[in-house]
Design a protein around this motif. Structure first.
Motif, PDB file in Angstrom:
ATOM      1  N   GLU A 143       0.845  -1.196   0.000  1.00  0.00           N
ATOM      2  CA  GLU A 143       0.000   0.000   0.000  1.00  0.00           C
ATOM      3  C   GLU A 143       0.881   1.247   0.000  1.00  0.00           C
ATOM      4  O   GLU A 143       2.017   1.212   0.454  1.00  0.00           O
ATOM      5  N   GLU A 146       3.016   2.263   2.947  1.00  0.00           N
ATOM      6  CA  GLU A 146       4.126   1.388   3.329  1.00  0.00           C
ATOM      7  C   GLU A 146       5.412   1.732   2.593  1.00  0.00           C
ATOM      8  O   GLU A 146       6.496   1.381   3.050  1.00  0.00           O
ATOM      9  N   LYS A 191       0.889  -7.578   5.762  1.00  0.00           N
ATOM     10  CA  LYS A 191       1.160  -6.141   5.860  1.00  0.00           C
ATOM     11  C   LYS A 191       2.056  -5.860   7.065  1.00  0.00           C
ATOM     12  O   LYS A 191       3.015  -5.088   6.970  1.00  0.00           O
ATOM     13  N   ARG A 234       5.523  -6.833   6.159  1.00  0.00           N
ATOM     14  CA  ARG A 234       6.143  -5.856   5.247  1.00  0.00           C
ATOM     15  C   ARG A 234       6.591  -4.624   6.015  1.00  0.00           C
ATOM     16  O   ARG A 234       7.687  -4.088   5.781  1.00  0.00           O
TER      17      ARG A 234
END
Length: 167
Positions: free
Chosen positions: A37, A40, A77, A80
């Motif tokens: 996203e 990020e 997520k 990450r």
């Protein structure tokens, strides 16, 4: 003058072009979608490239057949973000990988490490392939040897004829 659309040549190849066109657009839908996203993404392009490289080698523990780079799962997520935080802290790629493995186990690696306890993962597929190939070769030889039987003798032919007549 005929229109270009009614050309016999185009009409003859139309289904082929349509199938190629359709398969192209279907294949676009099967390309892996990156789940990273915008919030990020790191500002430093070099660090972002390293983060993506590391993320492509780590398995999503929810999806299991996707890397955390491709997965939209919340745990992916989090991983990450963890990778990016460790990069900003100055860790090397290996240190980050070791940290994630220590936390989640070696299953998190999409490509297992080459170590004594993972040798079966590395060599099982080639060994099974070679064994299967040998089985096919031996079966082929056995079948071709069976196909080259000598012709029946006169006595065998008479006996076969009697057996067939008795039916």
């Amino acid at each position: 003058m005929p229109s270009p659309c009614s050309s016999p040549r185009l009409l003859r190849h139309g289904p082929i072009f349509f199938a190629a066109f359709l398969s192209f657009f279907v294949s676009l839908g099967t390309l892996p979608a990156k789940a990273v996203e915008p919030d990020e993404v790191l500002q430093d392009q070099a660090l972002e490239a390293r983060a993506r490289h590391i993320s492509e080698g780590l398995r999503c523990l929810v999806c299991q057949n996707q890397s955390i780079e491709d997965s939209a799962a919340p745990l992916a997520k989090d991983l990450r973000l963890l990778v990016r935080e460790r990069l900003k802290a100055g860790d090397t790629d290996q240190q980050i990988e070791d940290f994630v493995v220590a936390r989640y186990g070696e299953f998190v690696l999409l490509k297992p490490r080459f170590e004594p306890h993972t040798l079966i993962l590395w060599f099982a597929t080639p060994v099974v392939f070679i064994v299967a190939l040998l089985i096919v070769v031996l079966a082929y030889r056995r079948r071709s040897a069976a196909a080259q039987l000598p012709p029946l003798s006169k006595a065998e032919e008479r006996r076969l004829k009697r057996l067939l007549e008795d039916r």
